[in-house]
Scaffold this motif. Structure first.
Motif, mmCIF file in Angstrom:
data_model
loop_
_atom_site.group_PDB
_atom_site.id
_atom_site.type_symbol
_atom_site.label_atom_id
_atom_site.label_comp_id
_atom_site.label_asym_id
_atom_site.label_seq_id
_atom_site.Cartn_x
_atom_site.Cartn_y
_atom_site.Cartn_z
ATOM 1 N N ARG A 31 0.868 -1.180 0.000
ATOM 2 C CA ARG A 31 0.000 0.000 0.000
ATOM 3 C C ARG A 31 0.900 1.224 0.000
ATOM 4 N N GLU A 32 0.725 2.070 -0.993
ATOM 5 C CA GLU A 32 1.527 3.279 -1.118
ATOM 6 C C GLU A 32 0.956 4.386 -0.236
ATOM 7 N N ALA A 33 1.740 5.414 0.007
ATOM 8 C CA ALA A 33 1.324 6.534 0.850
ATOM 9 C C ALA A 33 0.079 7.229 0.302
ATOM 10 N N ASP A 34 -0.095 7.216 -1.024
ATOM 11 C CA ASP A 34 -1.262 7.867 -1.627
ATOM 12 C C ASP A 34 -2.493 6.976 -1.652
ATOM 13 N N GLY A 35 -2.394 5.755 -1.082
ATOM 14 C CA GLY A 35 -3.534 4.850 -1.025
ATOM 15 C C GLY A 35 -3.610 3.874 -2.186
ATOM 16 N N SER A 36 -2.725 4.008 -3.166
ATOM 17 C CA SER A 36 -2.710 3.068 -4.286
ATOM 18 C C SER A 36 -1.980 1.785 -3.862
ATOM 19 N N PHE A 37 -2.036 0.783 -4.726
ATOM 20 C CA PHE A 37 -1.411 -0.504 -4.424
ATOM 21 C C PHE A 37 -0.521 -0.938 -5.578
ATOM 22 N N ARG A 38 0.514 -1.691 -5.253
ATOM 23 C CA ARG A 38 1.377 -2.306 -6.258
ATOM 24 C C ARG A 38 1.753 -3.688 -5.747
ATOM 25 N N ALA A 39 2.191 -4.559 -6.656
ATOM 26 C CA ALA A 39 2.531 -5.929 -6.267
ATOM 27 C C ALA A 39 3.761 -6.396 -7.027
ATOM 28 N N MET A 40 4.564 -7.222 -6.347
ATOM 29 C CA MET A 40 5.719 -7.852 -6.989
ATOM 30 C C MET A 40 6.018 -9.159 -6.278
ATOM 31 N N GLU A 41 6.715 -10.025 -7.002
ATOM 32 C CA GLU A 41 7.090 -11.289 -6.376
ATOM 33 C C GLU A 41 7.987 -10.997 -5.184
ATOM 34 N N ILE A 42 7.957 -11.882 -4.194
ATOM 35 C CA ILE A 42 8.737 -11.666 -2.984
ATOM 36 C C ILE A 42 9.582 -12.903 -2.682
ATOM 37 N N GLY A 43 9.824 -13.706 -3.720
ATOM 38 C CA GLY A 43 10.717 -14.856 -3.613
ATOM 39 C C GLY A 43 12.029 -14.517 -4.299
ATOM 40 N N CYS A 44 13.134 -14.761 -3.615
ATOM 41 C CA CYS A 44 14.446 -14.471 -4.184
ATOM 42 C C CYS A 44 14.612 -15.199 -5.519
ATOM 43 N N ARG A 45 15.169 -14.521 -6.495
ATOM 44 C CA ARG A 45 15.352 -15.108 -7.826
ATOM 45 C C ARG A 45 16.491 -16.120 -7.840
ATOM 46 N N HIS A 46 17.264 -16.210 -6.779
ATOM 47 C CA HIS A 46 18.363 -17.158 -6.703
ATOM 48 C C HIS A 46 17.851 -18.556 -6.379
ATOM 49 N N GLN A 47 17.205 -18.700 -5.217
ATOM 50 C CA GLN A 47 16.693 -20.009 -4.816
ATOM 51 C C GLN A 47 15.286 -19.950 -4.246
ATOM 52 N N GLY A 48 14.576 -18.851 -4.465
ATOM 53 C CA GLY A 48 13.181 -18.761 -4.069
ATOM 54 C C GLY A 48 12.918 -18.493 -2.600
ATOM 55 N N ALA A 49 13.939 -18.132 -1.824
ATOM 56 C CA ALA A 49 13.738 -17.852 -0.400
ATOM 57 C C ALA A 49 12.740 -16.715 -0.219
ATOM 58 N N ASP A 50 11.972 -16.774 0.847
ATOM 59 C CA ASP A 50 10.953 -15.774 1.148
ATOM 60 C C ASP A 50 11.623 -14.483 1.609
ATOM 61 N N LEU A 51 11.606 -13.464 0.766
ATOM 62 C CA LEU A 51 12.248 -12.196 1.087
ATOM 63 C C LEU A 51 11.528 -11.437 2.195
ATOM 64 N N SER A 52 10.270 -11.780 2.456
ATOM 65 C CA SER A 52 9.555 -11.078 3.530
ATOM 66 C C SER A 52 10.137 -11.430 4.897
ATOM 67 N N THR A 53 10.943 -12.495 4.969
ATOM 68 C CA THR A 53 11.602 -12.859 6.222
ATOM 69 C C THR A 53 13.036 -12.346 6.276
#
Length: 111
Positions: A31-53
């Motif tokens: 959620r952006e500061a202006d209230g809009s939304f964007r999305a992207m993958e959150i798995g590392c492109r190397h081995q798929g580790a969860d970047l949110s952690t």
């Protein structure tokens, strides 16, 4: 382009980011500061580790597995490789948030 409903606006009250699964891939919705939304993958492109952690400093996240770094604003890989995180299209209808089933970068290159 096909979309799937992932969330509602109220899911982001007090939270700037949430992680969901789209066709088994971890996708972060921001959620952006202006209230809009964007999305992207959150798995590392190397081995798929969860970047949110991974550890975060501002918009830069470090993969918990091997230290690759990504800019969460642009998806650019800053350290470790040259494969950026892929973006997903987002549309909001009323309070519902929809995300494309496939990364938009993949669809653009397939045309």
């Amino acid at each position: 382009m096909d979309y799937v409903k992932l969330a509602s606006r109220k899911d982001f009250e007090g939270k700037p980011m949430r992680v969901y699964r789209v066709l088994t891939r971890p996708v972060a919705v921001f959620r952006e500061a202006d209230g809009s939304f964007r999305a992207m993958e959150i798995g590392c492109r190397h081995q798929g580790a969860d970047l949110s952690t991974g550890s975060r400093q501002g918009d830069v996240v470090t993969c918990p597995r091997h230290g690759w770094q990504y800019d969460l604003r642009t998806g650019d890989c800053l350290r470790g490789g040259d494969a950026p995180l892929r973006r997903y299209a987002v549309k909001v209808e009323g309070d519902d948030i929809y995300v494309s089933l496939r990364p938009i970068d993949t669809e653009a290159s397939a045309d």
